[in-house]
Every structure is written in C-alpha cells, then in structure tokens.
Write a protein that holds these residues in place. Sequence first.
Motif, short mmCIF file in Angstrom:
data_model
loop_
_atom_site.label_atom_id
_atom_site.label_comp_id
_atom_site.label_asym_id
_atom_site.label_seq_id
_atom_site.Cartn_x
_atom_site.Cartn_y
_atom_site.Cartn_z
N GLY A 326 0.83 -1.20 0.00
CA GLY A 326 0.00 0.00 0.00
C GLY A 326 0.86 1.24 0.00
N ALA A 327 0.33 2.32 -0.58
CA ALA A 327 1.11 3.55 -0.73
C ALA A 327 1.38 4.23 0.61
N THR A 328 0.42 4.14 1.53
CA THR A 328 0.57 4.77 2.84
C THR A 328 0.38 3.72 3.93
N GLU A 329 0.81 4.07 5.14
CA GLU A 329 0.62 3.14 6.26
C GLU A 329 -0.86 2.92 6.52
N GLU A 330 -1.68 3.95 6.29
CA GLU A 330 -3.12 3.81 6.46
C GLU A 330 -3.68 2.78 5.47
N ASP A 331 -3.20 2.83 4.23
CA ASP A 331 -3.64 1.86 3.22
C ASP A 331 -3.22 0.45 3.63
N ARG A 332 -2.02 0.33 4.14
CA ARG A 332 -1.52 -0.99 4.51
C ARG A 332 -2.25 -1.54 5.73
N ASN A 333 -2.61 -0.67 6.64
CA ASN A 333 -3.37 -1.09 7.81
C ASN A 333 -4.77 -1.55 7.41
N LYS A 334 -5.35 -0.85 6.45
CA LYS A 334 -6.67 -1.23 5.95
C LYS A 334 -6.61 -2.58 5.26
N LEU A 335 -5.55 -2.80 4.47
CA LEU A 335 -5.38 -4.09 3.81
C LEU A 335 -5.29 -5.20 4.84
N LEU A 336 -4.53 -4.96 5.90
CA LEU A 336 -4.35 -5.98 6.94
C LEU A 336 -5.67 -6.30 7.63
N LYS A 337 -6.49 -5.29 7.90
CA LYS A 337 -7.70 -5.49 8.69
C LYS A 337 -8.94 -5.78 7.86
N GLU A 338 -8.87 -5.55 6.54
CA GLU A 338 -10.07 -5.74 5.73
C GLU A 338 -9.82 -6.56 4.48
N GLY A 339 -8.57 -6.89 4.18
CA GLY A 339 -8.24 -7.51 2.91
C GLY A 339 -8.42 -9.01 2.85
N GLY A 340 -8.83 -9.64 3.94
CA GLY A 340 -9.00 -11.08 3.91
C GLY A 340 -7.71 -11.81 3.59
N LEU A 341 -6.60 -11.32 4.14
CA LEU A 341 -5.29 -11.87 3.80
C LEU A 341 -5.03 -13.20 4.51
N SER A 342 -4.29 -14.03 3.83
CA SER A 342 -3.71 -15.22 4.45
C SER A 342 -2.21 -14.98 4.48
N ILE A 343 -1.66 -14.84 5.68
CA ILE A 343 -0.25 -14.47 5.85
C ILE A 343 0.50 -15.65 6.45
N VAL A 344 1.35 -16.27 5.66
CA VAL A 344 2.15 -17.39 6.15
C VAL A 344 3.52 -16.84 6.56
N THR A 345 3.87 -17.03 7.80
CA THR A 345 5.11 -16.48 8.33
C THR A 345 6.20 -17.55 8.39
N THR A 346 7.37 -17.15 8.85
CA THR A 346 8.50 -18.07 8.99
C THR A 346 8.56 -18.67 10.39
N MET A 347 7.65 -18.29 11.26
CA MET A 347 7.74 -18.72 12.66
C MET A 347 7.60 -20.23 12.79
N ASP A 348 8.62 -20.84 13.36
CA ASP A 348 8.58 -22.26 13.69
C ASP A 348 7.92 -22.37 15.07
N VAL A 349 6.80 -23.07 15.13
CA VAL A 349 6.03 -23.14 16.37
C VAL A 349 6.90 -23.65 17.52
N ASN A 350 7.67 -24.70 17.27
CA ASN A 350 8.51 -25.25 18.33
C ASN A 350 9.61 -24.28 18.74
N ALA A 351 10.27 -23.68 17.76
CA ALA A 351 11.36 -22.76 18.07
C ALA A 351 10.86 -21.59 18.91
N ASN A 352 9.75 -21.00 18.52
CA ASN A 352 9.24 -19.83 19.24
C ASN A 352 8.78 -20.21 20.65
N SER A 353 8.10 -21.33 20.75
CA SER A 353 7.61 -21.77 22.05
C SER A 353 8.77 -22.09 23.00
N ILE A 354 9.78 -22.79 22.50
CA ILE A 354 10.92 -23.15 23.33
C ILE A 354 11.73 -21.91 23.72
N ALA A 355 11.85 -20.96 22.80
CA ALA A 355 12.58 -19.71 23.10
C ALA A 355 11.87 -18.94 24.21
#
Length: 762
Positions: A326-355
């Motif tokens: 998005g061009a502005t932070e407001e646009d990007r925030n709107k995309l996050l909260k209204e865009g129906g996004l599926s965001i796959v992250t790099t977080m390893d469940v075990n690594a984060n939990s153990i850390a």
Amino acid sequence: MGRMPKKKSLTVRRVLTLLLAYIMLCVGGGVVMAALFSPAVFGMNSVARAVVPSLKVEGVDFDVTSLPQKSVMYASDGTTKIAEFYADNRTVVPLKSISKPMQQAVVAREDRRFFKHHGVDVQGVMRAFFQTFVKKGDTQGGSTLTQQYVKNVLAMQAREDDDPIAEYHASEQTVARKVREMLIAVQMEKEYSKLEILQGYLNIAQFGNHNLYGVESAAKRYFNTSAKDLNIVQAATIAAITKNPAKYDPTSDENLKESQKQRNIVLDLMLQEGYITQKQHDEAVKTPLKDTLNVQSIDSGCQVAGDAAFFCDYVTRQILKNKEFGATEEDRNKLLKEGGLSIVTTMDVNANSIAMDTARNTIPPNDPTGFEIAIASIRPGTGEVLGFGINRTYDATDLAKIDSTRTAVNYAVDEQDGGGWGFQVGSTWKPINLVAWMQQGKSINQYLRTSTAYNTASFSCNGYSFAGTWSVQNSGGGTSNESPLQGLVLSHNTTQASMTQQIGLCAIADAAKAMGYHNSIQGQEDIYSSNSFQPPMVIGTVQASPLTMANVYATIAAKGVECTPIAITKMTDRAGKNYKVPSANCHQAIDPEIAETTAYAINQGVVRSGGNAVDAQLSGGRKTFAKTGTNEDTYMLTGGFIPQVATFVAVGNAETPQSFNYKTINGVYRPTWYGMYIAEPAWKEFMQRYVDTAGIPIDNSYGNPSAKYTAGSTTTTQQNTQTQTQQQTQQDTQTQTQQQGTTDGEVDDGDINDGTSTMPQQ
C-alpha cells in the motif's frame, strides 16, 4: 458464490412500488418532494434517474460479492493460526457454504416475502405505515432484506471512513433514509439475483457484540462450528440476534432469557413459513439455549496471540512499513484489517515456544532484578526468522505501564521494528574481527604483539581519523603476545586492538556490514555513524539487536551466505492474489573458506579446547559453534550456531544499563556475573531442546579450516592456546576466590574499556 448479474427490466409494477412507498412515507413523515431529488443524496437530474439511481452512490460500493473481511496470520506450517486482524470480524462465505436452516431462519425473521418482492415490499410498507402512523403503535420499519443490506453497506463504509456522522445517518430513523434505501434496493434487485443478495446480507449483518459480522463468524463464536453445519436451533439463535445485537447476544448472562425467547420467535416464524415441521419446532423450543452454546473467544490482533505475540508484532510491522502492501501506512493497515489476507510467516512453532519458555526459565518475569532476556533464532542461508524469546508477557495496553512483567517492546529486534536500543554485544563481536583479518589475506595463526595502550591514529582509514590513546585491558589483566586465534579463544581485548591497528577500523566495519550487521538504534543503523564507529567497537561496544547478531552468526554458518532476515513467506488475499513479500536477498557475502575457518576457530578453540563457551557443547557429539560475551558489568551474551540454526541470547536491563554485580538473579547470588553464567546456559537450553524436538540431524561436516588462513603451526597454536587457557583459568580462579571466596574457575570474557578515544572525523 460468484457474482451472477441478473438482467431485469424496469416494470410498471416496480415503478409503482417505489412511488407508492415514497408517497406513503412522505405523508407519514411530512417531508417534501425536493428531499428525494437532492443532489447531495443521489446527484440526479431527472425523474428517471431518481427511480433508477446508480449503485455507485457517494463512492460506496454495493457489490454483494466484495466485503471487507478479516486477515489471518499463520506459522510456517501454514495451518497453525497465530492471530486474526479485522475492523469487522467477518469471514465471507458463499451461499452454498451456509446451511439451509440458516438461510430460512433469517428470511423468516427479517423478510418472509423476500422471494416475492422487488426490493421494496409494498405490503410491508403499508403494514408499517398503518402500525406506526394510524394505530400509533411501535415504530415499524417495513424494511426488506435488500434494504437492510443497503443500510449495512452504508454503515460499514462510514466505519471504514471513520465518519461517525455518516454512520449515524446510515441508521437514523428518518423517512429520508428509508427512501434512500428503497431507491438503491430497487436498483440492487435489478442488478443482482435474490440468492446473491441473501448471500450478501448473511455476510454483512451484525450478529453480536464485539464487531461480530456475518454468519460464519457467528457460527464460530457461539457454537464453534461453521455456517454450513448450523442446525435449526443454532440458526434460529443467530437469526434472532441481528434485531438487537446488544440485547440478544446470548453470551451475556443477563441476555440469556431474552435470547431464548427471541430464538423461539424465529422458530415460530420458520414453522409458519413451512420451513420446519411441528415436531422439529417443538423439540427445538424445548432445548435450553445455554445447553447449545460453545462460546469461543473473538479477540483479535497480537494482543491475544500468546507466546507468539512478539513474533506477531514483528510481522505486523513488516507489513505496515512495506510499500508493496500500500502507498501509505493507512492503506496498509486497511489491507491488513479488511483484505481477507492469508499471511504465512516463517515462525517455527517449536522454536518460538521453546525460546519463550527458555527465557522465562532463565530469568522469571517477576525476578526482583527486572533484567530482560531476549532470544532470536534464524535459519542460516534463508533469512527465515524462527522465533523470539522474551521473559515478558506481550501487552500493548495501559496495563504494561504499571506491570513490569508486561511490555509490547520486542527487545530481540531493532528499534524501528518495535524493539529497543539493543544491547552492547561484548565479545560476541570478536568473530567479526577474525573475518576482517582473513579478508586482508592474513593467517589466524600469525603472532601479534599486544599492549594495553594504543594510539588511535593508527586505526584511521578511508578518510576517518582518530586521535588520542585507547587504554584497553583484558578481564584477567596483563597482555599476551598471541595469534588472532588465541585472542578469540581467550577473548583477549588487547589482541583485538592489535589486529585493528594492522588492518584499520574500516576493514572491520566493512566485514560487519557484509555479514549483516547494523546498529539497532533508529536513524543510526549504519555502522559508520559517529556514535558507533570508534575503536572500542572491536570489543563490542556497539548497540545491536539479538536478531541482527543471530544473523551475523548465520552468515558464518551458511558458508558466508548472508540473508536479510525475513518473517513472511507468502501473502495472498481472498481473491487469490499473491503479494510480493520482502526478499531475503541471499548472496555470497564473504569467502566460504573464511566462513569455514572462522567456524573452525569458534568450535575448535572456543568450545572444544577450553575456551569460554565450553559449556555450550550440545549432546551427541554434535559440532557446536558458540561465543560468549560480557559488556563490562551490564550485559551478558552468547551467540552461536549449528549449520541448521543460528541463535543469539542477550541478558540485561534493556531500557537502562544496570550493573549485575552483587545481584541475586533467579535465586543465584554472585558478586560478579559473566556471559557464561546466564546467557550461555540459556543458549544451550534453547538449542538442545529445539534440535531434539525438531529432530535436526547431526552434521559435523562443517567447520574445516583453510590452509590459506591457518599458515603456521596449528598444533603448536592449539597447545599454546590450551596452556594459556589453563593459566588464565588458574589466574581467574585465584582472583575470584580472593574476591568472593568461591572456586568459580571459568575463563571470563569481560570487555573492559576505561580508556579514551575521540570521535571519528572525515
């Protein structure tokens, strides 16, 4: 359900329907004809356009197939949910994924003639008119499902625009608002089929408090099921709520009795319309509503992400600052909260939990010292951030201001990513010096003469000049004429200064940048900034985040391949559009032979030959690479890796430097603390538990020294290193015994900088 335009002609009946409804409302409400044709309302210039207005009214999109919906963030497996983000808690589903009883319940309750009228129900309007204005009874709306859809769209748009006045006008009880809805509703039914409008309504209507919209979210909230599986009792319960969400939401104890009454009214209407049998009706009515509920939490955002909250916050910030989204932070925030996004992250469940668990085990959140511990872990050669460990509970509310165990600051990352100013990294910096040394074509076994005082003018380079004398000491005192390898193993500061004198400070700064290093403080990230580019940086006086340092060690682990840390691997919206996520930009940053030789020095000397990270050795004979650090008496650190994982641990007061001396930490008292006492055990606990849980195979093939960079007597060097280590250990044991009456005999690695050096000048 996809959009299926349905062409309809404007029949005489449809025009008469509008006119009749309008006349009745005008008589009842006392408004004038001019209000209908106000340019501010529809921008019409003829009677024909008044009757058939455009659906694009005042910038509002009435498309029944396009509604804002929540975004979901997942761990690296693509299925474990980390958090949801929404302005309106809504998951849009097609009509085929909504049970028949749910469709029937809402039609029976809201608009039983839905399939017979053309957007405005003449009978309903007449009934409402008679009840409201003739009998002087309760106000009746007479709104069809289509009109209610229009009303919801206008209210939704007002919320998106943060326009409370428009939101009020979208629901105010006035004739003008009703006429507006009617005119748009007629056009809606000309453009869309009945089933499409029903689908739109079921996805947009409010079915409870807490921003709960759409039947899919309602099904999850009240019954922990999906809209397609809603039975008669559940459907009637949900359909009853939309009349008055605050009053009929069944999750409130005071609402329960009225909610059940309203549910039974819907069941009566369903029976009346022939949607259910008498037997189904009677059985449903006898069922206590409270026995049907399986209420689920609907809180959103990182605040409710548990141990994944700090990682969630880091990912969110990556989205909000990236112009790809998005061009502005407001646009990007709107995309996050209204865009129906599926965001796959790099977080390893075990690594984060153990850390997170390791951080709390090492220093409990309520420890009287208040010290923080921050852990960052990364996958070498990919840039993928595996997880964070902070001995705090994530909390972005005001509660964090009065509860020191809570914070929204992720001390494992840079300031611009939601972290603090970072930690002075102490001796964990020294492998960088070794890389810079070899980049100048020098051997790690070359002997050096060292001193406790250096003329900083000799460190000048590339237009940067220094003046004055730097007094540098080793934690055990004295000096030793030794090689860079021995200087790393024994963590001697004087040797680092001697190396810098030969190759210049710029060579070390350039090596650090190549390996992925930058400062944590926002606006001063460049290592050449005046606050960090000074001679003492070679013993780790810089401010860096654990994630940055983990990435530096990952570069060594990946045979010199440096990657920018990344937290997102895939991001798509509800239409299947793929967004370009930040790239790791992996590239060969340093010579593989230099990387392997550095790894060899860390493993062979620091871990295996009695160096200060000997207790970091992982089980099973796994080749382990680690280096501890202590910055004066304020920070304790350990960085290291195996080929598959690089991790960095920092301990201290992350807000204001505070002395460890004479402190009891997690129940243990010491007059003097070093990195090997806290950071190193934490590093080992995390690494050992994670490799065991993840089943990471042992790979001992890495860390072979290059003859080019080990010229000289390797055997003699190792023997001398071991001898000096033993001597250093004896010296430190005697010193510490005199100081504290104990026999703690590990070689310490404290960085002491009590000298002076001027600011660099170009």
